[in-house]
Design an enzyme around this catalytic site. Structure first.
Site, PDB file in Angstrom:
ATOM      1  NE  ARG A   1     -93.487  24.022  36.763  1.00  0.00           N
ATOM      2  CZ  ARG A   1     -93.944  22.947  37.380  1.00  0.00           C
ATOM      3  NH1 ARG A   1     -95.148  22.494  37.091  1.00  0.00           N
ATOM      4  NH2 ARG A   1     -93.225  22.329  38.286  1.00  0.00           N
TER       5      ARG A   1
ATOM      6  CB  THR B   1    -104.970  26.343  35.365  1.00  0.00           C
ATOM      7  OG1 THR B   1    -104.569  25.593  34.213  1.00  0.00           O
ATOM      8  CG2 THR B   1    -106.052  27.325  34.956  1.00  0.00           C
ATOM      9  CB  ILE B   2     -99.557  27.332  33.509  1.00  0.00           C
ATOM     10  CG1 ILE B   2     -98.669  28.298  32.714  1.00  0.00           C
ATOM     11  CG2 ILE B   2     -99.350  25.885  33.069  1.00  0.00           C
ATOM     12  CD1 ILE B   2     -97.206  28.175  33.017  1.00  0.00           C
ATOM     13  CG  ASP B   3    -102.203  23.357  31.009  1.00  0.00           C
ATOM     14  OD1 ASP B   3    -101.091  23.848  30.731  1.00  0.00           O
ATOM     15  OD2 ASP B   3    -102.362  22.162  31.311  1.00  0.00           O
TER      16      ASP B   3
ATOM     17  CG  MET C   1     -96.437  23.484  30.380  1.00  0.00           C
ATOM     18  SD  MET C   1     -96.430  24.256  31.998  1.00  0.00           S
ATOM     19  CE  MET C   1     -95.093  23.343  32.774  1.00  0.00           C
ATOM     20  N   GLY C   2     -99.963  22.188  28.100  1.00  0.00           N
ATOM     21  CA  GLY C   2    -101.340  22.065  27.633  1.00  0.00           C
ATOM     22  C   GLY C   2    -101.738  20.611  27.582  1.00  0.00           C
TER      23      GLY C   2
ATOM     24  N   GLY D   1    -105.438  24.765  40.923  1.00  0.00           N
ATOM     25  CA  GLY D   1    -106.191  24.435  39.732  1.00  0.00           C
ATOM     26  C   GLY D   1    -107.359  23.513  39.998  1.00  0.00           C
TER      27      GLY D   1
ATOM     28  NE  ARG E   1     -97.971  18.524  39.819  1.00  0.00           N
ATOM     29  CZ  ARG E   1     -98.728  19.297  39.056  1.00  0.00           C
ATOM     30  NH1 ARG E   1    -100.044  19.197  39.139  1.00  0.00           N
ATOM     31  NH2 ARG E   1     -98.200  20.159  38.207  1.00  0.00           N
TER      32      ARG E   1
END
Length: 444
Positions: free
Chosen positions: A362, A206-208, A251-252, A177, A152
């Site tokens: 994830r 993006t997992i969200d 997640m979110g 993402g 990141r």
């Protein structure tokens, strides 16, 4: 070329895709139907453009797919792949699809893998670059995560483009993402400033499920399935004890899609809390008195909470992570403490079991549907790059694979519309409409 410019209330949307130059080289893909450039007209409503309110508008998008003529000579092209940000089911599938398409369909001589995200371009980190051949990636789809590693945080676009020049890269594929796609936009600008001919293609990850204009990102279906397994366990624990409470955090950060979709899938959730619908704990319409009524009537309850929910109830940490995102307060710990205090004060015996499956969700391999989706995204990304497109992502919009400009998908984060039929279905599934904040306008 196809494209639409839309303006409303200060919002400007332009679907035109940048090109590196005229495509003059005949494609080697003689066995397939070639996509033309007439465009794909799609009618969009407030689910995609919130400024439309109850209206709809037609926008023209460039269709994804192989072109009859290419910009790059495949025999002289070199590609690179980088994966950034958090893990998500399906990353390895996208890597594999890109490598297989570039090597087998276009006979590109080399595809390089950049290790550990954008750090891999920067000399001071000393990360090795790996060559990705069909043999190397042949079975990586069976595993979660990314074989390239990730990281990141921002890196200098100037240094990244320096590295692309040194490696003589023709096309860079960036899987990531919102932050990654913003970095891709900066790289495109630096490439253009130097008047280089390097294609930069994004694959949204993006997992969200919170990337603008993309109704479902890859890995989301797998994530929801794994989330339901945790919710089932929470339900089993809840019904196994008098006044049992199962609490699951999913997640979110800013969008509650995983929590809402898993809730719809399982139908055993009594309360789902998401960032888009602020709630209260006490008083009329508060979560705690509503939970008490549920326990006294049914003797068990299941609560699903997205990590970004209820931040209005927590102190601002004032901190940010490596990607620049605010570090959230822990809503699950607050709920655990508040539920215990509330029940103890009222002499209401209870047991609470807390489950946080985030890193399991994830990190798993993609399921069959997500694998198919990832395969199309990887193939279309290669088609776009070889035809000289740049500054764009490949996306599935209303069951059509199209090209979207980076500026469009990074304009804002996609959020769950709590005025939609989708959210109404969630409220009908849980029966939580009596909670304050769940129905827009009801508490005004």
């Amino acid at each position: 070329m196809p494209g639409t410019r839309f303006e409303k209330d200060g919002l400007v949307i332009d679907t035109t895709i940048p090109h590196l130059g005229p495509a003059k080289i005949p494609s080697p893909l003689v066995y397939c139907h070639h996509t033309n450039d007439t465009g794909v007209p799609l009618y969009l409503d407030s689910e995609f453009i919130e400024e439309l309110a109850g209206e709809s508008t037609a926008l023209n998008f460039e269709a994804a797919g192989p072109r009859r003529n290419l910009y790059f000579d495949p025999s002289k092209a070199k590609c690179a792949i980088v994966t950034c940000g958090g893990l998500c089911p399906g990353i390895n599938d996208v890597i594999r699809a890109i490598v297989m398409e570039a090597r087998h369909a276009y006979d590109v001589p080399a595809v390089l893998g950049i290790r550990y995200g954008l750090e891999g371009f920067i000399p001071k980190y000393r990360h090795d670059v790996v060559e990705l051949t069909p043999d190397v990636v042949s079975d990586i789809h069976q595993f979660g995560g990314t074989i390239l590693g990730s990281s990141r945080g921002p890196q200098s676009p100037e240094e990244i483009v320096d590295a692309l020049e040194r490696m003589n890269i023709s096309a860079l594929f960036m899987i990531g993402g919102d932050g990654t796609l913003k970095a891709a936009s900066n790289i495109v600008q630096e490439v253009m400033r130097r008047n280089l001919k390097i294609s930069v293609i994004g694959v949204p990850k993006t997992i969200d499920n919170d990337i603008n204009f993309i109704s479902q990102s890859f890995g989301f279906e797998t994530a929801v399935y794994k989330a339901t397994e945790a919710i089932q366990c929470a339900h089993t624990e809840a019904i196994g004890a008098m006044n049992g409470i199962g609490l699951v955090k999913l997640m979110g950060r800013e969008s509650g899609f995983i929590a809402a979709h898993a809730t719809l899938s399982l139908k055993e959730v009594n309360f789902v809390l998401i960032p888009e619908a602020p709630f209260t704990l006490h008083g009329e319409g508060g979560l705690l008195p509503t939970l008490e009524r549920r326990l006294r009537a049914r003797a068990h309850a299941v609560i699903v909470v997205a990590e970004g929910a209820g931040q209005n109830l927590l102190a601002d940490t004032g901190k940010k992570d490596a990607s620049g995102n605010p570090i959230l307060g822990d809503i699950a710990q607050l709920l655990r403490a508040e539920i215990k205090a509330y029940c103890d004060e009222r002499g209401l015996p209870h047991t609470l079991k807390y489950i946080d499956p985030s890193y399991i969700i994830r990190s798993v391999p993609a399921n069959a549907n997500d694998r198919v989706y990832c395969g199309f995204l990887g193939q279309h990304a290669v088609h776009a790059a070889m035809a000289g497109r740049t500054g764009m992502v490949v996306a599935k919009l209303m069951d059509r694979y199209v090209h979207l400009p980076l500026e469009l998908v990074t304009l804002r984060r996609r959020k769950l519309n709590i005025r939609s039929d989708y959210w109404r279905a969630v409220l009908e599934s849980t029966g939580q409409a009596e909670l304050a904040g769940m129905v827009p306008g009801l508490d005004e």
